[in-house]
Design an enzyme around this catalytic site. Structure first.
Site, mmCIF file in Angstrom:
data_model
loop_
_atom_site.group_PDB
_atom_site.id
_atom_site.type_symbol
_atom_site.label_atom_id
_atom_site.label_comp_id
_atom_site.label_asym_id
_atom_site.label_seq_id
_atom_site.Cartn_x
_atom_site.Cartn_y
_atom_site.Cartn_z
ATOM 1 N N ASP A 1 0.860 -1.179 0.000
ATOM 2 C CA ASP A 1 0.000 0.000 0.000
ATOM 3 C C ASP A 1 0.897 1.230 0.000
ATOM 4 O O ASP A 1 1.512 1.551 1.020
ATOM 5 C CB ASP A 1 -0.908 -0.025 1.234
ATOM 6 C CG ASP A 1 -1.791 1.216 1.351
ATOM 7 O OD1 ASP A 1 -1.761 2.057 0.409
ATOM 8 O OD2 ASP A 1 -2.478 1.364 2.376
ATOM 9 N N TYR B 1 -8.277 14.876 -10.098
ATOM 10 C CA TYR B 1 -7.257 13.944 -10.573
ATOM 11 C C TYR B 1 -5.974 14.696 -10.930
ATOM 12 O O TYR B 1 -4.876 14.320 -10.505
ATOM 13 C CB TYR B 1 -7.778 13.175 -11.784
ATOM 14 C CG TYR B 1 -6.746 12.288 -12.432
ATOM 15 C CD1 TYR B 1 -6.211 11.192 -11.760
ATOM 16 C CD2 TYR B 1 -6.293 12.548 -13.729
ATOM 17 C CE1 TYR B 1 -5.259 10.379 -12.351
ATOM 18 C CE2 TYR B 1 -5.345 11.739 -14.329
ATOM 19 C CZ TYR B 1 -4.829 10.656 -13.643
ATOM 20 O OH TYR B 1 -3.885 9.855 -14.230
#
Length: 269
Positions: free
Chosen positions: A37, A125
């Site tokens: 992660d 984004y």
């Protein structure tokens, strides 16, 4: 685990680009999201210290442009904090970092953007990916940030596959004709990364050659497409009108139409 004398680690190995990077660097250590992660600083520092790679190629990202509008915290964690964690770890072990950013760091007000152009995102984004760029430059010196655009490849959801699917399901497919960019085949991009690793640290714009609108791109894929404006096809995230990345630092890759032919062959094989 070694490519020549260079030990390489690929992050985001399960994604569309990551899958082709794994083919281009077959001896690399490969981590998917399940393996690491990148938003966990502790995990990233421990993993990269343990592997001690010479090169880290980060293809891990949250790329759902509209989804980023709904999940802003996640977008900034994955696309912003994650690359910062990786850069810090690379600095500690002395590894080169290759990271992929996006044409969407620009606002689309110019016809094209060189590597030195000033970013000005217009959606979450783009902001999150720009944050990733900044955190990399703050945490490691030996970096190569590769801005890319309009990716398509065999290992993930992409525009080409969407067009083929819609073409089968609908009499006509509407596609916007007022957004322009450069389609890029992940196989070509992955192969180009080998060259970029050997170049000077900095920002690179790497796409297939040739500029088109989404409508022109679609017209090369399916026959039953008709043009429309962005106003006729509203999306949650605003898109830049022109996100054409100008490559001023390396030899251009082949035209996107040639790459598309190869992709369609590969897809039907």
């Amino acid at each position: 685990m070694v490519v020549g004398t260079i030990k390489t680690l690929i992050l985001g190995a399960g994604g569309m680009l990551g899958s082709d990077l794994c083919k281009a660097f077959p001896e690399a250590v490969k981590f998917t999201h399940k393996d690491l992660d990148i938003t966990s600083r502790k995990q990233v520092l421990e993993a990269i210290r343990e592997i001690n790679p010479d090169v880290v190629i980060n293809a891990a990202a949250y790329t759902d442009v509209d989804g980023c509008e709904d999940n802003q915290e996640l977008a900034y964690e994955v696309n912003g904090d994650g690359p910062g964690n990786i850069a810090e770890a690379c600095s500690i072990v002395g590894a080169k970092l290759v990271h992929f950013s996006t044409d969407y760091v620009f606002d689309g007000s110019k016809k094209e953007y060189t590597e030195s152009a000033t970013p000005n995102p217009i959606n979450v984004y783009g902001y999150s990916k720009l944050l990733g760029e900044k955190k990399i430059t703050e945490n490691v010196d030996d970096f190569r940030i590769i801005r890319i655009s309009w990716l398509f490849g065999t290992h993930g959801k992409n525009f080409v596959d969407t067009m083929l699917k819609l073409s089968r399901e609908m009499d006509t497919v509407k596609v916007v004709n007022d957004q322009f960019g450069k389609p890029t085949y992940t196989v070509d991009l992955a192969a180009k990364v080998k060259e970029i690793i050997g170049l000077e640290p900095g920002i690179y714009h790497i796409t297939n050659d040739g500029i088109c609108s989404w409508y022109e791109f679609a017209s090369s894929i399916i026959d039953n497409v008709i043009p429309c404006t962005s106003e006729e096809f509203p999306r949650k995230a605003k898109r830049p009108k022109y996100s054409v990345l100008a490559n001023t630092k390396t030899e251009p890759m082949r035209h996107w139409k040639e790459a598309l032919k190869d992709y369609l062959k590969e897809r039907s094989a």
